[in-house]
Motif scaffolding. Structure first.
Motif, mmCIF file in Angstrom:
data_model
loop_
_atom_site.group_PDB
_atom_site.id
_atom_site.type_symbol
_atom_site.label_atom_id
_atom_site.label_comp_id
_atom_site.label_asym_id
_atom_site.label_seq_id
_atom_site.Cartn_x
_atom_site.Cartn_y
_atom_site.Cartn_z
ATOM 1 N N LEU A 12 0.857 -1.184 0.000
ATOM 2 C CA LEU A 12 0.000 0.000 0.000
ATOM 3 C C LEU A 12 0.889 1.229 0.000
ATOM 4 N N ALA A 13 0.621 2.140 -0.921
ATOM 5 C CA ALA A 13 1.355 3.412 -0.966
ATOM 6 C C ALA A 13 0.701 4.345 0.042
ATOM 7 N N VAL A 14 1.416 4.650 1.115
ATOM 8 C CA VAL A 14 0.882 5.472 2.204
ATOM 9 C C VAL A 14 0.648 6.889 1.703
ATOM 10 N N GLY A 15 -0.480 7.468 2.108
ATOM 11 C CA GLY A 15 -0.811 8.826 1.698
ATOM 12 C C GLY A 15 -1.452 8.855 0.325
ATOM 13 N N ALA A 16 -1.569 10.044 -0.226
ATOM 14 C CA ALA A 16 -2.244 10.226 -1.511
ATOM 15 C C ALA A 16 -1.267 10.105 -2.672
ATOM 16 N N THR A 17 -1.765 9.535 -3.772
ATOM 17 C CA THR A 17 -1.006 9.413 -5.011
ATOM 18 C C THR A 17 -1.786 10.115 -6.111
ATOM 19 N N ASP A 18 -1.090 10.772 -7.006
ATOM 20 C CA ASP A 18 -1.712 11.402 -8.166
ATOM 21 C C ASP A 18 -2.150 10.292 -9.127
ATOM 22 N N LEU A 19 -3.448 10.018 -9.178
ATOM 23 C CA LEU A 19 -3.937 8.907 -9.995
ATOM 24 C C LEU A 19 -4.074 9.269 -11.470
ATOM 25 N N ARG A 20 -3.595 10.447 -11.854
ATOM 26 C CA ARG A 20 -3.494 10.719 -13.290
ATOM 27 C C ARG A 20 -2.367 9.888 -13.892
ATOM 28 N N LYS A 21 -1.486 9.372 -13.029
ATOM 29 C CA LYS A 21 -0.407 8.496 -13.488
ATOM 30 C C LYS A 21 -1.015 7.202 -14.015
ATOM 31 N N SER A 22 -0.432 6.710 -15.093
ATOM 32 C CA SER A 22 -0.860 5.429 -15.633
ATOM 33 C C SER A 22 0.222 4.395 -15.337
ATOM 34 N N ILE A 23 0.304 3.359 -16.134
ATOM 35 C CA ILE A 23 1.201 2.243 -15.846
ATOM 36 C C ILE A 23 2.656 2.696 -15.698
ATOM 37 N N ASP A 24 3.164 3.435 -16.677
ATOM 38 C CA ASP A 24 4.581 3.829 -16.631
ATOM 39 C C ASP A 24 4.881 4.737 -15.450
ATOM 40 N N GLY A 25 4.001 5.688 -15.167
ATOM 41 C CA GLY A 25 4.212 6.602 -14.046
ATOM 42 C C GLY A 25 4.168 5.900 -12.702
ATOM 43 N N LEU A 26 3.230 4.966 -12.546
ATOM 44 C CA LEU A 26 3.139 4.215 -11.293
ATOM 45 C C LEU A 26 4.326 3.268 -11.136
ATOM 46 N N ALA A 27 4.740 2.624 -12.233
ATOM 47 C CA ALA A 27 5.904 1.729 -12.173
ATOM 48 C C ALA A 27 7.159 2.514 -11.802
ATOM 49 N N ALA A 28 7.310 3.726 -12.346
ATOM 50 C CA ALA A 28 8.464 4.565 -11.989
ATOM 51 C C ALA A 28 8.412 4.966 -10.520
ATOM 52 N N LEU A 29 7.227 5.279 -10.018
ATOM 53 C CA LEU A 29 7.072 5.629 -8.602
ATOM 54 C C LEU A 29 7.461 4.456 -7.704
ATOM 55 N N ILE A 30 7.036 3.257 -8.074
ATOM 56 C CA ILE A 30 7.373 2.057 -7.308
ATOM 57 C C ILE A 30 8.885 1.867 -7.251
ATOM 58 N N GLN A 31 9.528 2.006 -8.409
ATOM 59 C CA GLN A 31 10.958 1.739 -8.491
ATOM 60 C C GLN A 31 11.791 2.870 -7.893
ATOM 61 N N GLU A 32 11.530 4.090 -8.288
ATOM 62 C CA GLU A 32 12.370 5.212 -7.863
ATOM 63 C C GLU A 32 11.946 5.778 -6.512
ATOM 64 N N GLY A 33 10.640 5.827 -6.259
ATOM 65 C CA GLY A 33 10.163 6.414 -5.019
ATOM 66 C C GLY A 33 10.212 5.475 -3.832
ATOM 67 N N TYR A 34 9.938 4.198 -4.078
ATOM 68 C CA TYR A 34 9.848 3.240 -2.971
ATOM 69 C C TYR A 34 10.965 2.202 -2.977
#
Length: 92
Positions: A12-34
């Protein structure tokens, strides 16, 4: 209801996420952010600021699944924490 044949970790990604992100944006967040691997057999769950929408990202064999859920009434109970991050949730 979603069911998976094998037990997979759910993050679970704690807090709010910008859901305008699609597959590539979310995958980048998972890899680079978390610091997690989006291609691992894991389910990643994101919620918007209003807590009425969810996106779930899951890698399977040769492609991503992107699930989207919008509530017409009410909100999801969602973890908040001063430090943003991703945590492994136990699902039973």
């Amino acid at each position: 209801m979603l069911t998976f044949s094998n037990a997979h970790p759910v993050y679970l990604a704690v807090g709010a996420t910008d859901l305008r992100k699609s597959i590539d944006g979310l995958a980048a967040l998972i890899q680079e952010g978390y610091g997690l691997n989006p291609f691992s057999p894991s389910l990643f769950v994101f919620c918007n600021r209003e807590r009425n929408k969810l996106k779930l990202l899951f890698w399977e064999v040769n492609g991503f699944w992107l699930f989207y859920r919008r509530l017409e009434h009410g909100t999801f109970q969602w973890p908040t924490h001063p430090r943003r991050g991703c945590f492994n949730a136990r699902v039973s």
